[in-house]
Design a protein around this motif. Structure first.
Motif, short mmCIF file in Angstrom:
data_model
loop_
_atom_site.label_atom_id
_atom_site.label_comp_id
_atom_site.label_asym_id
_atom_site.label_seq_id
_atom_site.Cartn_x
_atom_site.Cartn_y
_atom_site.Cartn_z
N GLY A 90 0.83 -1.20 0.00
CA GLY A 90 0.00 0.00 0.00
C GLY A 90 0.86 1.24 0.00
O GLY A 90 2.03 1.22 -0.41
N THR A 91 0.28 2.34 0.48
CA THR A 91 1.00 3.60 0.53
C THR A 91 0.75 4.29 1.86
O THR A 91 -0.32 4.16 2.46
CB THR A 91 0.56 4.54 -0.61
N LEU A 92 1.75 5.03 2.31
CA LEU A 92 1.65 5.85 3.52
C LEU A 92 1.60 7.30 3.08
O LEU A 92 2.50 7.79 2.39
CB LEU A 92 2.86 5.61 4.44
N ASP A 93 0.54 7.99 3.49
CA ASP A 93 0.36 9.39 3.12
C ASP A 93 0.44 10.23 4.38
O ASP A 93 -0.47 10.21 5.22
CB ASP A 93 -0.98 9.58 2.42
N ASP A 94 1.52 10.98 4.52
CA ASP A 94 1.70 11.89 5.65
C ASP A 94 2.29 13.17 5.08
O ASP A 94 3.39 13.17 4.51
CB ASP A 94 2.65 11.29 6.70
N GLY A 95 1.57 14.28 5.23
CA GLY A 95 2.01 15.54 4.65
C GLY A 95 3.38 15.97 5.12
O GLY A 95 4.10 16.67 4.40
N LEU A 96 3.79 15.57 6.32
CA LEU A 96 5.10 15.96 6.83
C LEU A 96 6.24 15.19 6.17
O LEU A 96 7.39 15.58 6.27
CB LEU A 96 5.15 15.75 8.34
N LEU A 97 5.90 14.08 5.50
CA LEU A 97 6.93 13.28 4.82
C LEU A 97 7.09 13.67 3.37
O LEU A 97 7.95 13.14 2.66
CB LEU A 97 6.58 11.79 4.91
N GLY A 98 6.26 14.59 2.90
CA GLY A 98 6.33 14.98 1.50
C GLY A 98 5.40 14.12 0.66
O GLY A 98 4.20 14.00 0.94
N GLU A 99 5.92 13.48 -0.35
CA GLU A 99 5.13 12.64 -1.24
C GLU A 99 4.74 11.35 -0.53
O GLU A 99 5.43 10.89 0.38
CB GLU A 99 5.93 12.32 -2.51
N PRO A 100 3.62 10.73 -0.96
CA PRO A 100 3.23 9.43 -0.38
C PRO A 100 4.35 8.40 -0.56
O PRO A 100 5.03 8.36 -1.58
CB PRO A 100 1.98 9.06 -1.19
N VAL A 101 4.52 7.57 0.46
CA VAL A 101 5.58 6.57 0.47
C VAL A 101 4.99 5.20 0.19
O VAL A 101 4.00 4.81 0.84
CB VAL A 101 6.31 6.57 1.83
#
Length: 375
Positions: A84-95
């Motif tokens: 899947g993907t991890l979406d955290d605005g503090l990390l920038g783009e989805p991981v």
């Protein structure tokens, strides 16, 4: 899980048609589609079951432009992390989360910076789990965070026009000397008074003995006053609003920087819009953290209370959030022994004494006042 549901619906339709028309060849794709849809949903449900995403922020407050440590962790009860993907605005783009890595735990670090002051609501981090074919999707969210960005502290710098930022300290000391002269009074001579304090001139005129004394009604500490009124909208409302916000932020940074500068050189006071009385800041910066937070949250459109300057005999640093061409009315009638105007843009025909946080400071004392009076 829209894709899996559509695929399952198609499989169910084929199976029903096969049963209704006794078309055995349609049973195979129908059942296959049903199994694929069920398998995708089961895969995602199992992968998301017990999955957690947590975010740890190094502090609840941070200064403008300074990095802050962020740690985001995805933990699964299974030995393998899901796809899947991890979406955290503090990390920038989805991981992207690749299945089968890290033994069920994925940890990511980031050091974001925030260029503008104020309270920031950070949306919760989210993990989107998908099956290998992308048919089923499920989202697992963490908890939101709130961060307070404090205005940055900038140095008070010398200008090339003959002014000196260190002159602020000298003006402060000079105001105290002037205050002693202005507050000099007389009272009947008391027993034990030093001869140096006897007013011999009065004795020569009247034959009565009086002593000089200082009346303790006045505050000789410098005071920083913030006016958060911004420029009026012009022809380009969108652009003007952005400029006004930037000017307000610059004025707030200048106010914070002056407070730290002056407090470290004997103490000062701070007057914000809405305050009835100034807040004292001690040389050791006692009380400053609370005022730093208040400056982070201050909004535009506020004016300082003129009555709060009554009895102030120290230098007044008036910080305006809008460009001015004349002396503010509050400052023009102030009783302080020194008046300094700080604006986010230059004043025509005048040389600044110092610069701080993108603002220019003008000592009004050498010329008495700037020609004209602003509202």
């Amino acid at each position: 899980m829209g894709g899996a549901l559509r695929l399952g619906g198609l499989g169910a339709a084929l199976t029903l048609v096969a049963a209704a028309l006794d078309a055995e060849p349609l049973f195979v794709p129908g059942v296959a589609l049903l199994l694929i849809a069920a398998g995708a949903c089961g895969w995602v449900w199992a992968a998301a079951h017990g999955l957690s995403v947590t975010r740890a922020v190094g502090s609840t407050t941070v200064v403008e432009g300074a990095p802050i440590t962020v740690r985001t962790e995805v933990r699964s009860p299974w030995l393998l992390t899901p796809t899947g993907t991890l979406d955290d605005g503090l990390l920038g783009e989805p991981v992207a989360l690749e299945g089968g890595r890290d033994r069920g735990v994925r940890v990511l670090h980031a050091t974001p910076r925030f260029p503008r002051r104020g309270r920031i609501a950070l949306p919760p981090p989210e993990v989107t789990v998908r099956d290998p074919f992308g048919l089923a999707v499920r989202t697992v969210a963490g908890h939101p965070h709130e961060l307070l960005v404090l205005p940055a502290i900038h140095p008070v710098l010398r200008t090339d026009g003959g002014g000196d930022g260190d002159a602020i300290g000298r003006r402060q000391a000079r105001s105290r000397v002037t205050a002693e002269v202005e507050l000099d009074g007389l009272r009947p001579l008391r027993s034990g008074t030093s001869a140096a304090r006897i007013s011999w001139a009065v004795w020569a005129r009247t034959g009565e003995m009086y002593e000089r004394h200082l009346r303790p009604d006045g505050d000789d500490r410098p005071i920083v006053v913030l006016d958060t009124r911004t420029a009026s909208p012009g022809a380009g409302p969108g652009e003007t609003t952005i400029d006004a916000d930037e000017q307000l932020d610059a004025a707030v940074r200048a106010t914070a920087s002056l407070c730290v500068f002056l407090a470290g050189r004997g103490g000062c006071s701070l007057l914000l819009p809405g305050d009835r009385q100034p807040v004292a800041l001690q040389p050791g910066l006692g009380g400053w953290p609370r005022q730093h937070i208040r400056l982070a949250l201050v909004r535009g459109g506020g004016t300082p209370a003129a009555g709060a300057l009554t009895g102030r005999i120290g230098v007044i640093f008036y910080v305006s959030a809008q460009p001015l061409t004349g002396t503010p009315r509050v400052l023009a009638h102030a009783a302080g022994n020194g008046r300094v105007l700080v604006v986010p843009a230059g004043m025509p025909g005048r040389t600044p004494t110092f610069e701080v946080a993108g603002c220019s400071g003008y000592d009004l004392a050498p010329r008495g006042a700037v020609h004209g009076t602003a509202a």
